[in-house]
Design a protein around this motif. Structure first.
Motif, PDB file in Angstrom:
ATOM      1  N   LEU A 125       0.875  -1.176   0.000  1.00 38.86           N
ATOM      2  CA  LEU A 125       0.000   0.000   0.000  1.00 38.86           C
ATOM      3  C   LEU A 125       0.907   1.220   0.000  1.00 38.86           C
ATOM      4  CD1 LEU A 125      -2.760   1.388   0.179  1.00 38.86           C
ATOM      5  CD2 LEU A 125      -2.582   1.220   2.673  1.00 38.86           C
ATOM      6  N   VAL A 126       0.702   2.112  -0.963  1.00 39.80           N
ATOM      7  CA  VAL A 126       1.533   3.304  -1.101  1.00 39.80           C
ATOM      8  C   VAL A 126       0.651   4.540  -0.935  1.00 39.80           C
ATOM      9  CG1 VAL A 126       3.140   4.556  -2.593  1.00 39.80           C
ATOM     10  CG2 VAL A 126       3.004   2.059  -2.745  1.00 39.80           C
ATOM     11  N   CYS A 127       1.114   5.482  -0.123  1.00 44.10           N
ATOM     12  CA  CYS A 127       0.438   6.776   0.003  1.00 44.10           C
ATOM     13  C   CYS A 127       1.510   7.856  -0.058  1.00 44.10           C
ATOM     14  CB  CYS A 127      -0.385   6.859   1.284  1.00 44.10           C
ATOM     15  SG  CYS A 127       0.551   6.679   2.796  1.00 44.10           S
ATOM     16  N   ALA A 128       1.107   9.081  -0.304  1.00 48.06           N
ATOM     17  CA  ALA A 128       2.075  10.170  -0.404  1.00 48.06           C
ATOM     18  C   ALA A 128       2.724  10.439   0.949  1.00 48.06           C
ATOM     19  CB  ALA A 128       1.399  11.428  -0.939  1.00 48.06           C
ATOM     20  N   ARG A 129       1.900  10.600   1.985  1.00 52.24           N
ATOM     21  CA  ARG A 129       2.381  10.888   3.333  1.00 52.24           C
ATOM     22  C   ARG A 129       1.492  10.161   4.330  1.00 52.24           C
ATOM     23  NH1 ARG A 129       1.383  15.585   1.005  1.00 52.24           N
ATOM     24  NH2 ARG A 129      -0.236  16.121   2.504  1.00 52.24           N
ATOM     25  N   ILE A 130       2.006   9.949   5.522  1.00 51.20           N
ATOM     26  CA  ILE A 130       1.258   9.255   6.568  1.00 51.20           C
ATOM     27  C   ILE A 130      -0.023   9.993   6.927  1.00 51.20           C
ATOM     28  CG2 ILE A 130       1.322   8.654   9.024  1.00 51.20           C
ATOM     29  CD1 ILE A 130       2.612   6.631   7.125  1.00 51.20           C
ATOM     30  N   ASP A 131       0.000  11.325   6.919  1.00 50.65           N
ATOM     31  CA  ASP A 131      -1.212  12.059   7.297  1.00 50.65           C
ATOM     32  C   ASP A 131      -2.325  11.882   6.271  1.00 50.65           C
ATOM     33  OD1 ASP A 131      -0.114  13.680   5.303  1.00 50.65           O
ATOM     34  OD2 ASP A 131      -0.629  15.537   6.328  1.00 50.65           O
ATOM     35  N   ARG A 132      -2.014  11.386   5.098  1.00 49.54           N
ATOM     36  CA  ARG A 132      -3.045  11.071   4.100  1.00 49.54           C
ATOM     37  C   ARG A 132      -3.734   9.756   4.465  1.00 49.54           C
ATOM     38  NH1 ARG A 132      -4.924  15.026   2.781  1.00 49.54           N
ATOM     39  NH2 ARG A 132      -3.949  15.505   4.736  1.00 49.54           N
ATOM     40  N   LEU A 133      -3.059   8.939   5.249  1.00 51.61           N
ATOM     41  CA  LEU A 133      -3.604   7.646   5.649  1.00 51.61           C
ATOM     42  C   LEU A 133      -4.404   7.753   6.944  1.00 51.61           C
ATOM     43  CD1 LEU A 133      -3.557   4.731   4.658  1.00 51.61           C
ATOM     44  CD2 LEU A 133      -1.508   4.374   6.022  1.00 51.61           C
ATOM     45  N   ALA A 134      -3.873   8.490   7.937  1.00 47.96           N
ATOM     46  CA  ALA A 134      -4.560   8.607   9.232  1.00 47.96           C
ATOM     47  C   ALA A 134      -4.076   9.846   9.958  1.00 47.96           C
ATOM     48  CB  ALA A 134      -4.295   7.372  10.086  1.00 47.96           C
ATOM     49  N   ARG A 135      -4.957  10.432  10.762  1.00 45.81           N
ATOM     50  CA  ARG A 135      -4.622  11.605  11.561  1.00 45.81           C
ATOM     51  C   ARG A 135      -4.547  11.287  13.049  1.00 45.81           C
ATOM     52  NH1 ARG A 135      -2.744  16.503   9.690  1.00 45.81           N
ATOM     53  NH2 ARG A 135      -3.705  17.003   7.729  1.00 45.81           N
ATOM     54  N   SER A 136      -4.810  10.047  13.424  1.00 50.00           N
ATOM     55  CA  SER A 136      -4.673   9.671  14.833  1.00 50.00           C
ATOM     56  C   SER A 136      -3.775   8.450  14.914  1.00 50.00           C
ATOM     57  CB  SER A 136      -6.028   9.368  15.472  1.00 50.00           C
ATOM     58  OG  SER A 136      -6.463   8.075  15.143  1.00 50.00           O
ATOM     59  N   ILE A 137      -3.003   8.399  15.974  1.00 51.14           N
ATOM     60  CA  ILE A 137      -2.070   7.290  16.150  1.00 51.14           C
ATOM     61  C   ILE A 137      -2.836   5.977  16.298  1.00 51.14           C
ATOM     62  CG2 ILE A 137      -1.796   7.499  18.646  1.00 51.14           C
ATOM     63  CD1 ILE A 137       1.030   6.777  16.181  1.00 51.14           C
ATOM     64  N   ALA A 138      -4.013   6.036  16.926  1.00 49.11           N
ATOM     65  CA  ALA A 138      -4.810   4.810  17.104  1.00 49.11           C
ATOM     66  C   ALA A 138      -5.273   4.271  15.747  1.00 49.11           C
ATOM     67  CB  ALA A 138      -6.004   5.084  18.008  1.00 49.11           C
ATOM     68  N   ASP A 139      -5.790   5.146  14.888  1.00 49.04           N
ATOM     69  CA  ASP A 139      -6.231   4.695  13.561  1.00 49.04           C
ATOM     70  C   ASP A 139      -5.053   4.217  12.730  1.00 49.04           C
ATOM     71  OD1 ASP A 139      -8.874   5.209  14.111  1.00 49.04           O
ATOM     72  OD2 ASP A 139      -8.943   7.109  13.022  1.00 49.04           O
ATOM     73  N   LEU A 140      -3.924   4.925  12.817  1.00 45.80           N
ATOM     74  CA  LEU A 140      -2.741   4.507  12.068  1.00 45.80           C
ATOM     75  C   LEU A 140      -2.287   3.122  12.512  1.00 45.80           C
ATOM     76  CD1 LEU A 140      -0.568   5.116   9.990  1.00 45.80           C
ATOM     77  CD2 LEU A 140       0.743   6.248  11.805  1.00 45.80           C
ATOM     78  N   GLN A 141      -2.279   2.896  13.820  1.00 44.14           N
ATOM     79  CA  GLN A 141      -1.886   1.581  14.328  1.00 44.14           C
ATOM     80  C   GLN A 141      -2.857   0.497  13.878  1.00 44.14           C
ATOM     81  OE1 GLN A 141      -1.524   2.408  18.524  1.00 44.14           O
ATOM     82  NE2 GLN A 141       0.660   2.848  18.344  1.00 44.14           N
ATOM     83  N   THR A 142      -4.147   0.825  13.837  1.00 40.78           N
ATOM     84  CA  THR A 142      -5.142  -0.139  13.356  1.00 40.78           C
ATOM     85  C   THR A 142      -4.877  -0.499  11.900  1.00 40.78           C
ATOM     86  OG1 THR A 142      -6.816   0.688  14.890  1.00 40.78           O
ATOM     87  CG2 THR A 142      -7.616  -0.502  12.947  1.00 40.78           C
ATOM     88  N   ILE A 143      -4.629   0.522  11.081  1.00 44.01           N
ATOM     89  CA  ILE A 143      -4.361   0.281   9.659  1.00 44.01           C
ATOM     90  C   ILE A 143      -3.089  -0.541   9.490  1.00 44.01           C
ATOM     91  CG2 ILE A 143      -3.750   1.390   7.470  1.00 44.01           C
ATOM     92  CD1 ILE A 143      -5.572   3.767   8.414  1.00 44.01           C
ATOM     93  N   VAL A 144      -2.028  -0.144  10.191  1.00 43.81           N
ATOM     94  CA  VAL A 144      -0.752  -0.851  10.075  1.00 43.81           C
ATOM     95  C   VAL A 144      -0.890  -2.297  10.551  1.00 43.81           C
ATOM     96  CG1 VAL A 144       1.623  -0.941  10.953  1.00 43.81           C
ATOM     97  CG2 VAL A 144       0.652   1.225  10.171  1.00 43.81           C
ATOM     98  N   GLN A 145      -1.620  -2.502  11.639  1.00 42.83           N
ATOM     99  CA  GLN A 145      -1.822  -3.873  12.140  1.00 42.83           C
ATOM    100  C   GLN A 145      -2.612  -4.712  11.140  1.00 42.83           C
ATOM    101  OE1 GLN A 145      -0.222  -5.021  14.753  1.00 42.83           O
ATOM    102  NE2 GLN A 145      -1.003  -7.034  14.250  1.00 42.83           N
ATOM    103  N   THR A 146      -3.630  -4.105  10.514  1.00 47.36           N
ATOM    104  CA  THR A 146      -4.414  -4.802   9.494  1.00 47.36           C
ATOM    105  C   THR A 146      -3.519  -5.203   8.330  1.00 47.36           C
ATOM    106  OG1 THR A 146      -6.416  -3.595  10.099  1.00 47.36           O
ATOM    107  CG2 THR A 146      -6.384  -4.613   7.911  1.00 47.36           C
ATOM    108  N   LEU A 147      -2.691  -4.261   7.885  1.00 51.79           N
ATOM    109  CA  LEU A 147      -1.770  -4.553   6.775  1.00 51.79           C
ATOM    110  C   LEU A 147      -0.793  -5.658   7.158  1.00 51.79           C
ATOM    111  CD1 LEU A 147      -0.976  -0.910   5.579  1.00 51.79           C
ATOM    112  CD2 LEU A 147      -2.476  -2.575   4.452  1.00 51.79           C
ATOM    113  N   LYS A 148      -0.238  -5.555   8.368  1.00 51.09           N
ATOM    114  CA  LYS A 148       0.733  -6.553   8.839  1.00 51.09           C
ATOM    115  C   LYS A 148       0.107  -7.941   8.909  1.00 51.09           C
ATOM    116  CE  LYS A 148       3.917  -7.440  12.629  1.00 51.09           C
ATOM    117  NZ  LYS A 148       4.418  -6.996  13.931  1.00 51.09           N
ATOM    118  N   SER A 149      -1.117  -8.015   9.422  1.00 49.37           N
ATOM    119  CA  SER A 149      -1.772  -9.323   9.547  1.00 49.37           C
ATOM    120  C   SER A 149      -2.064  -9.950   8.185  1.00 49.37           C
ATOM    121  CB  SER A 149      -3.062  -9.203  10.355  1.00 49.37           C
ATOM    122  OG  SER A 149      -4.045  -8.500   9.619  1.00 49.37           O
ATOM    123  N   LYS A 150      -2.157  -9.122   7.155  1.00 48.96           N
ATOM    124  CA  LYS A 150      -2.410  -9.615   5.796  1.00 48.96           C
ATOM    125  C   LYS A 150      -1.110  -9.848   5.024  1.00 48.96           C
ATOM    126  CE  LYS A 150      -6.716  -7.809   4.302  1.00 48.96           C
ATOM    127  NZ  LYS A 150      -7.152  -8.616   3.360  1.00 48.96           N
ATOM    128  N   GLY A 151       0.030  -9.486   5.621  1.00 45.46           N
ATOM    129  CA  GLY A 151       1.302  -9.635   4.925  1.00 45.46           C
ATOM    130  C   GLY A 151       1.523  -8.558   3.876  1.00 45.46           C
TER     131      GLY A 151
END
Length: 179
Positions: A59-85
């Protein structure tokens, strides 16, 4: 396969620069949406990507703030990505979750994105308080005619009947009668 995600907060903002960066990064599919990044709910394009991606994808985005504005949401997204490989990369920041340094930088950027969002909220609240003090800001105008509710109650209607007729919650009827 590389999937790109571009997001702007409002329809007045233009995602073209993000899309160009994602195309340059070699993304096979690019999804865009114009939604606030402060919460995950309602971000259907991101959810589609999270549901669809498979092990080995990126998954590619320009900047992290385009993906999430809260650390909790960012961690959720990253964990989802990690669990899917699935790996995460950014075109404008040295974020690459396939490396230790990239993971570290991701966490630091997430903290700063949330900090920036909190500062923006604080400035907005200070502006509202200042406007209220000057008598400029009075809040949203009332949409429910309280006198009409009192008249219905005086005519013998119950709170349930009033709420059904007005299309409002029964608790709101009681608040209007109490004022």
């Amino acid at each position: 396969m590389k999937y790109g995600y571009a997001r702007t907060s409002t329809t007045e903002q233009n995602p073209e620069a993000q899309i160009a960066a994602l195309e340059s990064a070699g993304c096979d599919v690019i999804r865009t949406e114009q939604k606030s990044g402060t919460k995950l709910e309602g971000r259907t394009e991101l959810q589609t990507l999270l549901d669809f991606m498979r092990p080995g994808d990126v998954l590619v985005c320009a900047r992290i703030d385009r993906l999430a504005r809260s650390i909790a949401d960012l961690q959720t997204i990253v964990q989802t990505l990690k669990s899917k490989g699935v790996a995460l990369q950014c075109t404008e920041q040295p974020v690459d979750t396939t490396t230790a340094a990239g993971k570290c930088f991701l966490d630091m950027l997430g903290v700063f994105a949330e900090f920036e969002s909190n500062l923006r909220k604080d400035r907005q609240m200070a502006g509202i308080q200042n406007a209220k003090a000057k008598g400029v800001y009075k809040g949203r105008p009332r949409q429910i005619d309280r006198e009409e509710i009192r008249a219905m109650k005086a005519s013998g209607m119950s709170a349930i009947e009033i709420s059904n007729r007005m299309g409002i919650a029964r608790a709101h009827v009681y608040r209007c009668l109490k004022d």
